[in-house]
Structures are given as C-alpha cells and as structure tokens.
Design an enzyme around this catalytic site. Structure first.
Site, short mmCIF file in Angstrom:
data_model
loop_
_atom_site.label_atom_id
_atom_site.label_comp_id
_atom_site.label_asym_id
_atom_site.label_seq_id
_atom_site.Cartn_x
_atom_site.Cartn_y
_atom_site.Cartn_z
N ARG A 1 0.90 -1.24 0.05
CA ARG A 1 -0.33 0.10 0.08
C ARG A 1 0.81 1.15 0.16
O ARG A 1 0.30 2.27 -0.55
CB ARG A 1 -0.80 0.06 1.13
CG ARG A 1 -1.88 -0.94 1.15
CD ARG A 1 -2.89 -0.83 2.37
NE ARG A 1 -4.35 -1.72 1.83
CZ ARG A 1 -5.11 -2.13 2.76
NH1 ARG A 1 -5.10 -1.62 3.90
NH2 ARG A 1 -6.35 -2.59 2.20
N LYS B 1 -19.07 -17.27 1.08
CA LYS B 1 -20.50 -16.99 1.12
C LYS B 1 -21.27 -16.06 0.15
O LYS B 1 -20.86 -15.32 -0.35
CB LYS B 1 -20.73 -16.37 2.54
CG LYS B 1 -20.39 -17.67 3.70
CD LYS B 1 -20.85 -17.03 5.15
CE LYS B 1 -20.44 -17.73 6.14
NZ LYS B 1 -20.59 -17.17 7.44
N GLY C 1 -10.19 -8.90 -1.12
CA GLY C 1 -8.95 -9.36 -0.10
C GLY C 1 -8.23 -10.54 -0.44
O GLY C 1 -7.19 -10.65 -0.87
N GLY D 1 -13.17 -3.93 0.80
CA GLY D 1 -14.62 -3.58 1.12
C GLY D 1 -14.96 -2.46 0.05
O GLY D 1 -15.84 -2.52 -0.49
P1 ADP Z 1 -12.59 -11.99 -1.26
O1 ADP Z 1 -12.12 -11.59 0.12
O2 ADP Z 1 -11.62 -12.57 -2.43
O3 ADP Z 1 -13.74 -11.22 -1.59
P2 ADP Z 1 -14.05 -13.88 0.22
O4 ADP Z 1 -13.81 -13.26 1.52
O5 ADP Z 1 -15.58 -13.89 -0.23
O6 ADP Z 1 -13.20 -13.54 -0.83
O7 ADP Z 1 -14.01 -15.45 0.38
C1 ADP Z 1 -12.54 -16.15 0.64
C2 ADP Z 1 -12.62 -17.23 1.47
O8 ADP Z 1 -13.47 -18.29 0.71
C3 ADP Z 1 -11.19 -17.93 1.51
O9 ADP Z 1 -10.96 -17.95 2.86
C4 ADP Z 1 -11.66 -19.23 1.14
O10 ADP Z 1 -11.19 -20.33 2.17
C5 ADP Z 1 -13.17 -19.30 1.37
N1 ADP Z 1 -13.78 -20.56 0.57
C6 ADP Z 1 -13.66 -20.75 -0.86
N2 ADP Z 1 -14.06 -21.62 -1.31
C7 ADP Z 1 -14.62 -22.41 -0.12
C8 ADP Z 1 -15.34 -23.85 -0.09
N3 ADP Z 1 -15.69 -24.42 -1.05
N4 ADP Z 1 -15.59 -23.94 1.20
C9 ADP Z 1 -15.24 -23.14 2.44
N5 ADP Z 1 -14.87 -22.05 2.16
C10 ADP Z 1 -14.33 -21.65 0.85
MG MG Z 2 -12.46 -11.55 2.03
#
Ligand code: ADP
Ligand code: MG
Length: 395
Positions: free
Chosen positions: A38, A199, A352, A375
């Site tokens: 950053r 999720k 993230g 975010g």
């Molecule tokens: P980002 O930060 O890129 O937006 P998220 O915070 O939505 O992504 O999700 C990231 C998390 O999703 C990771 O820590 C990963 O372990 C989890 N994840 C991905 N696939 C699965 C799965 N099949 N079951 C449980 N957790 C999962």
């Molecule tokens: Mg995340």
C-alpha cells in the site's frame, strides 16, 4: 465515471493534504511494516506532487484505535519504511491537528514530505465531524485522495475535508475508479463476472448488480455449494447457507430469463475434513458422498470456465474458487488465476483473498487492474456511490 486528478489542477508550490491508505500489517513483536504494497502504491502520486514542488502532508488511519491514542498504532514505522522507499526523510508528526502540527506543516519545504499521526486517534475522524475536517483542511491548499481502500467510508479525511478544499484524485484512486467504472458502465462485450469466495450472503448485492450487466456469470468457491443445493444436488457436508437456497434459485432463474449464461462447477475436489492431511478426491457434482465437503472446483470445471472466459473481452473476478489457503485445495483458484491472467481483454481482480492469491502467484502485472480496496471494491461492484469518490470533483 471520471474524477479530476492531480493533473487537472495547478499544484505547483501548493500545500497538499494527501489521504493515503497506509493501514498496513505490522509485525507483532517488532512493530515493523510486514507488507508495504500500500505504501508503494502511492509513490507515483507522491513523485508527481514532488515534481510540481508541492509540500506534501500525508495522512492515514491505522487499525482501530477507536478515537484513543494507542501507542502500537502510531505511524512511526510507516514513516520509516516510506523514507526507505523514497530515499528521503519522511517526518512523522506527533498528531494530525492542533497548533504544533500547524506549525510543523508551515515549515515543510517544496517537495518535502510529512506524515500526520493516525487520524483515528480522534473520534471526530470516523464521526466525520465538520470542525475536525475543517482543521485538517486548514493545513493545506489542495486535497488529494489516493486512499481507494477507505473510499467507502464517509469519514472526515475521506469525505468531510473535501467541503473545504479543491478535491482531486491521486493516480491510484483514479485508476480504481476509471477501470472499474468503465467496466461497469460501458464494458467491452462479452462481459463476464467470476464470483467465488465463502458465502453468497456477503456478495448478494454484487451478484445482483453484476447479473444485470454481464453476458456470462461464473460461480465457484464455497458460495457455489448453495447454488448446487438449489439445483437439487446432494452436497454432503459442504459449507452451505440454508437461508440463501431460495435466493440462489431466484438468481439462477433470473439469469435464465435474461439470457445470461451461468456456469457452476460440474466436478469438484472433495475432502473428508478441512485440513491439509485430509483425504482428497475429485468427483462429479452428482456423486458427493455424505460426510465429505467441497473444497475446490475440479479440472473439468476449470476447463469449462476457461473456454467460456477466453471469448470474453471484460472479466471481473472476485472470490477464490476453493479453500486456497490449504495447498491441496488451491489448484482450481491457481489455474483459473492463470487462465484469466492470460486473457487479452480487460481483466479486473478484486477482493481481499483473491488479490492475496494473485499477488502470491506474482501475477499482479498480468491483469488490467488488481484493486487495492477490499471492502471498497466490493461496494463499487455493488454499484454504490462511494463517499470518498463522490466528494471529488467530477470531470
Ligand atoms: P474475497 O476476500 O476475495 O472477496 P471472500 O472473503 O468472499 O473472498 O472468500 C474467501 C474465502 O472463501 C477464502 O478464505 C476461502 O477459504 C473460502 N472458500 C472458498 N471456497 C470455499 C469452500 N468450498 N468452502 C469453504 N470456504 C471456501
Ligand atoms: Mg475476504
């Protein structure tokens, strides 16, 4: 959407208050900066201001001191690292407002840099207190915001201060807003969204907004499990959001009505526990034994996703395809990252964890844009107007 930038305003010899996002991880024991991404991201704007002979007053928050002075959240180590990166001293001031600060700021010479103390030591920062914003503004002639990562917050230093000073974007902010803004407003088509992560519930607004804009919607990661369940598959012990099954059904139906091509995993990597020592198998989605969990997308799915994405001219990717933190469950995410990085159209990565993966792979430069705001980029993709962007002068 375009905002005015440092290039659209006369900065020569001016005092510039520059909001940056130096909310970086610090080593627990030594307090040193452990990841300076950053800091490095703001250097192009700092260098440009220096070329103009501006007097540069940097300000940032760090962590969550909740309006109190917390010694381990002082910005000293950040000033030190920035000095190293720039090869010149960056003076750390003891506070961000007040007589002593005002005096120190008056002593700043052309192309010199000072860093104010953690803004969030004052509760007025997060409360977007107008008097506090006015005091910050009184330190400078021009306000530059290069802190995209905090642009989704209406705080004194990200929004309030713009009421008192001409307000323009730094290069980092400008790139975030223009690349993602163009993709959302007038993308080169076909346009695909690749959405993964744990999720559905954390990304409903993103799914809704992108669904109305794309030709191709690719869903992977943990959130795909709920979609598979909505389609009637038995997903064993996989992570699932029971209360989102109805939403998943509706979204799939809406996509079908709109003629959006929607892609879900056809084969998956499953494990008998979420652990690096788990037993692992690859199976079609209609063959998941009870007690096993989906932990990644399978190779046929990667191939199918890749073949659809290769014909797209704009791709926005947010969310990993599996539990990539565990190497045995990381292949789908790694392979998809490679595929998308090789596509010649506009490719944007946000989120993230997704950005962490791409950075770990050393692929940052292979995408059109890797968003620095977790975010903030999520809210941008939701189609929301970010207060920190709204506060800047529009082109
Ligand atoms: P980002 O930060 O890129 O937006 P998220 O915070 O939505 O992504 O999700 C990231 C998390 O999703 C990771 O820590 C990963 O372990 C989890 N994840 C991905 N696939 C699965 C799965 N099949 N079951 C449980 N957790 C999962
Ligand atoms: Mg995340």
């Amino acid at each position: 959407m375009r905002v005015n930038t440092v290039k659209d305003i006369d900065i020569r010899d001016k005092r510039v208050l520059m909001r940056v996002d130096y909310n970086v991880p610090l080593d627990r024991d030594t307090g040193a900066v452990t990841d300076d991404t950053r800091l490095r991201a703001t250097i192009p704007t700092i260098r440009y201001l220096q070329e103009q002979g501006a007097k540069i007053i940097l300000c940032s928050h760090l962590g969550r001191p909740d309006g109190m002075v917390v010694d381990r959240l002082r910005l000293g180590p950040i000033a030190e690292r920035l000095s190293d990166l720039l090869g010149q001293p960056v003076k750390q001031l003891p506070d961000c407002i007040g007589a002593r600060v005002a005096q120190a700021v008056r002593a700043v010479g052309a192309s010199e840099i000072v860093l104010l103390e953690n803004l969030r030591f004052h509760p007025e920062e997060e409360a977007n207190d107008p008097e506090f914003a006015r005091e910050l503004a009184s330190l400078a002639d021009i306000y530059v915001n290069d802190a995209f990562g905090t642009a989704h917050r209406a705080h004194a230093s990200t929004a309030g201060v713009a009421a008192y000073l001409p307000a323009v974007a730094g290069f980092l902010m400008d790139k975030e807003v223009s690349v993602m803004g163009t993709a959302l407003e007038r993308p080169n088509r076909p346009f695909a969204a690749v959405i993964g992560g744990a999720k559905i519930s954390s990304k409903i607004a993103v799914l809704d907004n992108l669904m109305s804009k794309v030709e191709v919607l690719v869903i992977g990661g943990g959130m795909a499990n709920t979609f598979l369940k909505a389609q009637g598959y038995d997903i064993g012990s996989s992570l699932v959001e029971e209360d989102q099954v109805e939403y998943a059904k509706e979204l799939l139906h809406k996509a079908w009505e709109k003629g959006v091509k929607r892609l879900l995993p056809m084969d998956v990597v499953i494990a008998d526990k979420i652990d690096k020592d788990a037993n692992v198998r690859t199976v079609p989605v209609n063959d998941i034994p009870s007690g096993w969990s989906i932990v990644d997308i399978g190779p046929d799915t990667v191939e199918e996703f890749a073949s659809q994405l290769r014909s797209c001219l704009t791709i926005i990717w947010n969310g990993p395809m599996g539990i990539f933190e565990i190497p045995a469950f990381a292949n789908g995410s790694i392979e998809l990252a490679t595929v998308i990085s090789e596509i010649s159209g506009v490719t944007i990565v946000g989120g993230g964890e997704t950005v962490a993966l791409v950075t770990e792979m050393g692929l940052e430069d292979k995408f059109t844009h890797v968003s620095t705001g977790g975010g903030a980029s999520l809210e941008f993709l939701e189609g929301k107007e970010l207060p920190g962007v709204a506060a800047l002068m529009k082109k």
